[in-house]
Write a protein that holds these residues in place. Sequence first.
Motif, PDB file in Angstrom:
ATOM      1  N   TYR A  69       0.859  -1.163   0.197  1.00 32.54           N
ATOM      2  CA  TYR A  69       0.027   0.153   0.021  1.00 32.54           C
ATOM      3  C   TYR A  69       0.959   1.252  -0.042  1.00 32.54           C
ATOM      4  O   TYR A  69       0.496   2.378  -0.399  1.00 32.54           O
ATOM      5  CB  TYR A  69      -0.876   0.124   1.020  1.00 32.54           C
ATOM      6  CG  TYR A  69      -2.313  -0.824   0.889  1.00 32.54           C
ATOM      7  CD1 TYR A  69      -2.891  -0.684  -0.278  1.00 32.54           C
ATOM      8  CD2 TYR A  69      -2.375  -1.861   1.925  1.00 32.54           C
ATOM      9  CE1 TYR A  69      -3.777  -1.752  -0.327  1.00 32.54           C
ATOM     10  CE2 TYR A  69      -3.550  -2.574   1.881  1.00 32.54           C
ATOM     11  CZ  TYR A  69      -4.064  -2.702   0.702  1.00 32.54           C
ATOM     12  OH  TYR A  69      -5.437  -3.578   0.561  1.00 32.54           O
TER      13      TYR A  69
ATOM     14  N   GLY B 268       3.951   1.728  -1.481  1.00 31.73           N
ATOM     15  CA  GLY B 268       4.357   1.680  -2.657  1.00 31.73           C
ATOM     16  C   GLY B 268       3.316   2.000  -3.828  1.00 31.73           C
ATOM     17  O   GLY B 268       3.393   3.065  -4.464  1.00 31.73           O
ATOM     18  N   ARG B 269       2.002   1.808  -3.593  1.00 28.30           N
ATOM     19  CA  ARG B 269       0.817   2.308  -4.392  1.00 28.30           C
ATOM     20  C   ARG B 269       0.682   3.712  -3.988  1.00 28.30           C
ATOM     21  O   ARG B 269       0.355   4.596  -5.220  1.00 28.30           O
ATOM     22  CB  ARG B 269      -0.421   1.232  -4.121  1.00 28.30           C
ATOM     23  CG  ARG B 269      -0.341   0.129  -4.901  1.00 28.30           C
ATOM     24  CD  ARG B 269      -1.672  -0.730  -4.290  1.00 28.30           C
ATOM     25  NE  ARG B 269      -1.489  -2.009  -4.919  1.00 28.30           N
ATOM     26  CZ  ARG B 269      -2.357  -2.845  -4.284  1.00 28.30           C
ATOM     27  NH1 ARG B 269      -3.666  -2.435  -3.586  1.00 28.30           N
ATOM     28  NH2 ARG B 269      -2.433  -4.158  -4.907  1.00 28.30           N
ATOM     29  N   TRP B 270       0.741   4.023  -2.890  1.00 31.63           N
ATOM     30  CA  TRP B 270       0.441   5.480  -2.466  1.00 31.63           C
ATOM     31  C   TRP B 270       1.550   6.474  -3.188  1.00 31.63           C
ATOM     32  O   TRP B 270       1.233   7.424  -3.731  1.00 31.63           O
ATOM     33  CB  TRP B 270       0.469   5.754  -1.160  1.00 31.63           C
ATOM     34  CG  TRP B 270      -0.048   6.970  -0.655  1.00 31.63           C
ATOM     35  CD1 TRP B 270      -1.154   7.542  -0.426  1.00 31.63           C
ATOM     36  CD2 TRP B 270       1.331   7.854   0.030  1.00 31.63           C
ATOM     37  NE1 TRP B 270      -0.688   8.878  -0.013  1.00 31.63           N
ATOM     38  CE2 TRP B 270       0.661   8.877   0.363  1.00 31.63           C
ATOM     39  CE3 TRP B 270       2.559   7.659   0.490  1.00 31.63           C
ATOM     40  CZ2 TRP B 270       1.191  10.147   0.882  1.00 31.63           C
ATOM     41  CZ3 TRP B 270       3.375   8.915   1.224  1.00 31.63           C
ATOM     42  CH2 TRP B 270       2.589   9.820   1.393  1.00 31.63           C
ATOM     43  N   LEU B 271       2.919   5.985  -3.033  1.00 33.05           N
ATOM     44  CA  LEU B 271       3.932   6.510  -3.526  1.00 33.05           C
ATOM     45  C   LEU B 271       4.117   6.719  -5.292  1.00 33.05           C
ATOM     46  O   LEU B 271       4.153   7.772  -5.690  1.00 33.05           O
ATOM     47  CB  LEU B 271       5.215   5.993  -3.293  1.00 33.05           C
ATOM     48  CG  LEU B 271       5.673   6.236  -1.667  1.00 33.05           C
ATOM     49  CD1 LEU B 271       6.948   5.383  -1.267  1.00 33.05           C
ATOM     50  CD2 LEU B 271       5.723   7.590  -1.246  1.00 33.05           C
ATOM     51  N   ARG B 272       3.558   5.761  -5.720  1.00 31.76           N
ATOM     52  CA  ARG B 272       3.356   5.884  -7.169  1.00 31.76           C
ATOM     53  C   ARG B 272       2.308   6.643  -7.633  1.00 31.76           C
ATOM     54  O   ARG B 272       2.407   7.236  -8.663  1.00 31.76           O
ATOM     55  CB  ARG B 272       3.148   4.358  -7.739  1.00 31.76           C
ATOM     56  CG  ARG B 272       3.254   4.210  -9.142  1.00 31.76           C
ATOM     57  CD  ARG B 272       3.529   2.597  -9.471  1.00 31.76           C
ATOM     58  NE  ARG B 272       3.531   1.756  -8.466  1.00 31.76           N
ATOM     59  CZ  ARG B 272       2.696   0.563  -8.316  1.00 31.76           C
ATOM     60  NH1 ARG B 272       1.768   0.099  -9.315  1.00 31.76           N
ATOM     61  NH2 ARG B 272       2.962  -0.193  -7.324  1.00 31.76           N
ATOM     62  N   ARG B 273       1.248   6.480  -6.839  1.00 29.23           N
ATOM     63  CA  ARG B 273       0.015   7.568  -7.227  1.00 29.23           C
ATOM     64  C   ARG B 273       0.525   8.981  -6.917  1.00 29.23           C
ATOM     65  O   ARG B 273      -0.064   9.898  -7.727  1.00 29.23           O
ATOM     66  CB  ARG B 273      -1.236   7.101  -6.403  1.00 29.23           C
ATOM     67  CG  ARG B 273      -2.492   7.965  -6.687  1.00 29.23           C
ATOM     68  CD  ARG B 273      -3.508   7.490  -5.964  1.00 29.23           C
ATOM     69  NE  ARG B 273      -3.259   7.699  -4.361  1.00 29.23           N
ATOM     70  CZ  ARG B 273      -3.509   6.631  -3.602  1.00 29.23           C
ATOM     71  NH1 ARG B 273      -3.848   5.267  -3.976  1.00 29.23           N
ATOM     72  NH2 ARG B 273      -3.298   6.656  -2.425  1.00 29.23           N
TER      73      ARG B 273
ATOM     74  N   ALA C 202       3.531  10.359  -7.284  1.00 32.25           N
ATOM     75  CA  ALA C 202       4.261  10.537  -8.229  1.00 32.25           C
ATOM     76  C   ALA C 202       3.855  10.867  -9.612  1.00 32.25           C
ATOM     77  O   ALA C 202       4.285  11.850 -10.510  1.00 32.25           O
ATOM     78  CB  ALA C 202       5.525   9.579  -8.492  1.00 32.25           C
ATOM     79  N   THR C 203       2.741  10.095 -10.227  1.00 31.64           N
ATOM     80  CA  THR C 203       1.994  10.387 -11.313  1.00 31.64           C
ATOM     81  C   THR C 203       1.220  11.536 -11.365  1.00 31.64           C
ATOM     82  O   THR C 203       0.991  12.025 -12.563  1.00 31.64           O
ATOM     83  CB  THR C 203       1.332   9.093 -11.611  1.00 31.64           C
ATOM     84  OG1 THR C 203       0.293   8.974 -10.453  1.00 31.64           O
ATOM     85  CG2 THR C 203       1.720   7.801 -11.943  1.00 31.64           C
ATOM     86  N   ARG C 204       0.738  12.064 -10.363  1.00 28.11           N
ATOM     87  CA  ARG C 204       0.028  13.541 -10.193  1.00 28.11           C
ATOM     88  C   ARG C 204       0.878  14.702 -10.694  1.00 28.11           C
ATOM     89  O   ARG C 204       0.447  15.510 -11.250  1.00 28.11           O
ATOM     90  CB  ARG C 204      -0.620  13.689  -8.678  1.00 28.11           C
ATOM     91  CG  ARG C 204      -2.008  12.671  -8.667  1.00 28.11           C
ATOM     92  CD  ARG C 204      -2.384  12.961  -7.279  1.00 28.11           C
ATOM     93  NE  ARG C 204      -3.287  11.983  -7.117  1.00 28.11           N
ATOM     94  CZ  ARG C 204      -3.654  11.860  -5.835  1.00 28.11           C
ATOM     95  NH1 ARG C 204      -3.650  12.551  -4.620  1.00 28.11           N
ATOM     96  NH2 ARG C 204      -4.578  11.149  -5.514  1.00 28.11           N
TER      97      ARG C 204
END
Length: 86
Positions: free
Chosen positions: A71, A73-78, A80-82
Amino acid sequence: MSFSLTLVCLWAVIANILAMTPSADNHWRNAYVLIAVGIPLAGFVTMQHGPWVGLLVLAGGCSILRWPVIYLGRWLRRGATRGPAE
């Protein structure tokens, strides 16, 4: 075995016992406590045995507490894409 590695082994046994018990909140409260105790333990092991053993202990903790790591990693990836403008 040193005191820090004994504590890490005890942490792992407690984590596995907690994983076998039923929980209403899907073990998230247990995970928060294990993280709060495990991070200083990983630092203690790193201080006594060096960075390679510390990284092995950190990898073992991440394998036990894999869902909080997933979770994160998903939060950091989300985030970073914003981008910085949003």
